[in-house]
Design a protein around this motif. Structure first.
Motif, PDB file in Angstrom:
ATOM      1  N   ALA A 133      52.534  32.062  40.805  1.00 57.25           N
ATOM      2  CA  ALA A 133      50.710  32.998  40.350  1.00 57.25           C
ATOM      3  C   ALA A 133      51.269  34.123  39.734  1.00 57.25           C
ATOM      4  N   ARG A 134      50.643  34.718  39.067  1.00 60.21           N
ATOM      5  CA  ARG A 134      50.590  36.629  39.334  1.00 60.21           C
ATOM      6  C   ARG A 134      48.741  36.845  39.886  1.00 60.21           C
ATOM      7  N   ILE A 135      49.177  38.601  40.402  1.00 59.53           N
ATOM      8  CA  ILE A 135      47.797  39.045  41.262  1.00 59.53           C
ATOM      9  C   ILE A 135      47.508  39.935  40.392  1.00 59.53           C
ATOM     10  N   VAL A 136      46.743  40.399  39.454  1.00 59.00           N
ATOM     11  CA  VAL A 136      46.040  41.743  38.955  1.00 59.00           C
ATOM     12  C   VAL A 136      45.417  42.379  39.527  1.00 59.00           C
ATOM     13  N   LEU A 137      45.829  43.536  40.198  1.00 57.01           N
ATOM     14  CA  LEU A 137      44.689  44.470  40.767  1.00 57.01           C
ATOM     15  C   LEU A 137      44.947  45.628  40.254  1.00 57.01           C
ATOM     16  N   ARG A 138      44.040  46.768  40.826  1.00 57.76           N
ATOM     17  CA  ARG A 138      43.803  47.838  39.586  1.00 57.76           C
ATOM     18  C   ARG A 138      45.145  48.696  40.164  1.00 57.76           C
ATOM     19  N   TYR A 139      45.228  49.618  39.116  1.00 56.31           N
ATOM     20  CA  TYR A 139      46.720  50.413  39.714  1.00 56.31           C
ATOM     21  C   TYR A 139      46.589  51.496  40.847  1.00 56.31           C
ATOM     22  N   PRO A 168      54.257  39.435  39.517  1.00 57.81           N
ATOM     23  CA  PRO A 168      54.755  37.751  39.824  1.00 57.81           C
ATOM     24  C   PRO A 168      54.845  37.986  41.066  1.00 57.81           C
ATOM     25  N   VAL A 169      54.238  36.634  41.566  1.00 58.11           N
ATOM     26  CA  VAL A 169      54.655  36.510  43.177  1.00 58.11           C
ATOM     27  C   VAL A 169      55.127  34.505  43.273  1.00 58.11           C
ATOM     28  N   SER A 170      55.819  34.728  44.470  1.00 55.27           N
ATOM     29  CA  SER A 170      55.808  32.765  44.947  1.00 55.27           C
ATOM     30  C   SER A 170      55.278  32.765  46.604  1.00 55.27           C
ATOM     31  N   GLU A 171      54.978  31.396  46.680  1.00 55.10           N
ATOM     32  CA  GLU A 171      54.651  31.591  47.945  1.00 55.10           C
ATOM     33  C   GLU A 171      55.678  31.311  48.810  1.00 55.10           C
ATOM     34  N   GLY A 172      54.962  31.756  49.968  1.00 57.68           N
ATOM     35  CA  GLY A 172      55.975  32.095  51.076  1.00 57.68           C
ATOM     36  C   GLY A 172      56.512  32.802  51.714  1.00 57.68           C
ATOM     37  N   VAL A 173      57.036  32.256  52.927  1.00 56.80           N
ATOM     38  CA  VAL A 173      57.029  34.054  53.302  1.00 56.80           C
ATOM     39  C   VAL A 173      58.066  34.537  52.830  1.00 56.80           C
ATOM     40  N   LYS A 174      58.028  35.618  53.249  1.00 61.14           N
ATOM     41  CA  LYS A 174      59.020  36.871  52.563  1.00 61.14           C
ATOM     42  C   LYS A 174      59.360  38.516  53.900  1.00 61.14           C
ATOM     43  N   ASP A 175      60.457  37.583  54.242  1.00 60.43           N
ATOM     44  CA  ASP A 175      61.996  38.348  54.675  1.00 60.43           C
ATOM     45  C   ASP A 175      61.811  39.860  54.714  1.00 60.43           C
ATOM     46  N   ARG A 182      43.010  47.676  55.616  1.00 57.85           N
ATOM     47  CA  ARG A 182      42.385  48.107  54.301  1.00 57.85           C
ATOM     48  C   ARG A 182      42.918  46.800  53.633  1.00 57.85           C
ATOM     49  N   LYS A 183      41.567  46.471  52.987  1.00 52.46           N
ATOM     50  CA  LYS A 183      41.961  45.094  51.787  1.00 52.46           C
ATOM     51  C   LYS A 183      41.868  46.224  50.393  1.00 52.46           C
ATOM     52  N   LEU A 184      42.224  45.155  49.383  1.00 54.99           N
ATOM     53  CA  LEU A 184      42.513  45.501  47.792  1.00 54.99           C
ATOM     54  C   LEU A 184      41.165  43.875  47.130  1.00 54.99           C
ATOM     55  N   TRP A 185      40.779  44.903  45.737  1.00 55.14           N
ATOM     56  CA  TRP A 185      39.821  43.561  45.607  1.00 55.14           C
ATOM     57  C   TRP A 185      41.496  43.231  44.099  1.00 55.14           C
ATOM     58  N   ALA A 186      41.307  41.942  43.901  1.00 53.63           N
ATOM     59  CA  ALA A 186      42.201  41.525  42.664  1.00 53.63           C
ATOM     60  C   ALA A 186      42.038  40.481  42.732  1.00 53.63           C
ATOM     61  N   SER A 187      43.079  39.647  41.819  1.00 49.88           N
ATOM     62  CA  SER A 187      43.033  38.530  40.540  1.00 49.88           C
ATOM     63  C   SER A 187      44.083  37.727  41.294  1.00 49.88           C
ATOM     64  N   ILE A 188      44.257  36.397  41.580  1.00 46.99           N
ATOM     65  CA  ILE A 188      45.238  35.582  42.082  1.00 46.99           C
ATOM     66  C   ILE A 188      45.029  35.087  40.747  1.00 46.99           C
TER      67      ILE A 188
END
Length: 114
Positions: free
Chosen positions: A64-70, A106-113, A38-44
């Motif tokens: 970067a920042r990802i914005v999505l519906r609540y 707020p996000v950063s690119e890269g693998v998250k363990d 299930r994918k969500l619509w967002a803005s990156i």
């Protein structure tokens, strides 16, 4: 938040414990959230140089920042996938007006363990 701005399809994932049926060993794995596939619509949106300066050293890894519906249940311990990129989520910020229209991650690119 206008729907036209949400033009990226992202997949959120949460970390879960899975048990090996043969050995009984418990390991961590990523599971799609809220449901498999299930994918969500967002803005990156990549952050500008001005955003980087304002963030200073404490948040310099945020790119970067990802914005999505609540959505109820989105946590900073999750990660977001978009195409071949993995984004580590550093926080979940509700919109400043109602708090229930959209979320900013707020996000950063890269693998998250985790």
């Amino acid at each position: 938040m206008r729907a036209g701005k949400l033009r990226h399809r992202i997949q959120l994932q949460q970390q879960v414990q899975v048990q090996d049926s043969e050995t009984g060993a418990v390991a961590l794995a990523w599971q799609d959230w809220p449901a498999p596939g299930r994918k969500l619509w967002a803005s990156i949106e990549p952050l500008s140089a001005r955003d980087f300066i304002a963030a200073q050293a404490a948040q310099s890894e945020v790119s970067a920042r990802i914005v999505l519906r609540y959505r109820v249940g989105v946590l900073a311990s999750m990660r977001a996938l978009y195409r071949a990129k993995v984004y580590a989520i550093h926080g979940v910020l509700p919109d400043p007006d109602s708090g229930i229209e959209y979320l900013t991650l707020p996000v950063s690119e890269g693998v998250k363990d985790g």
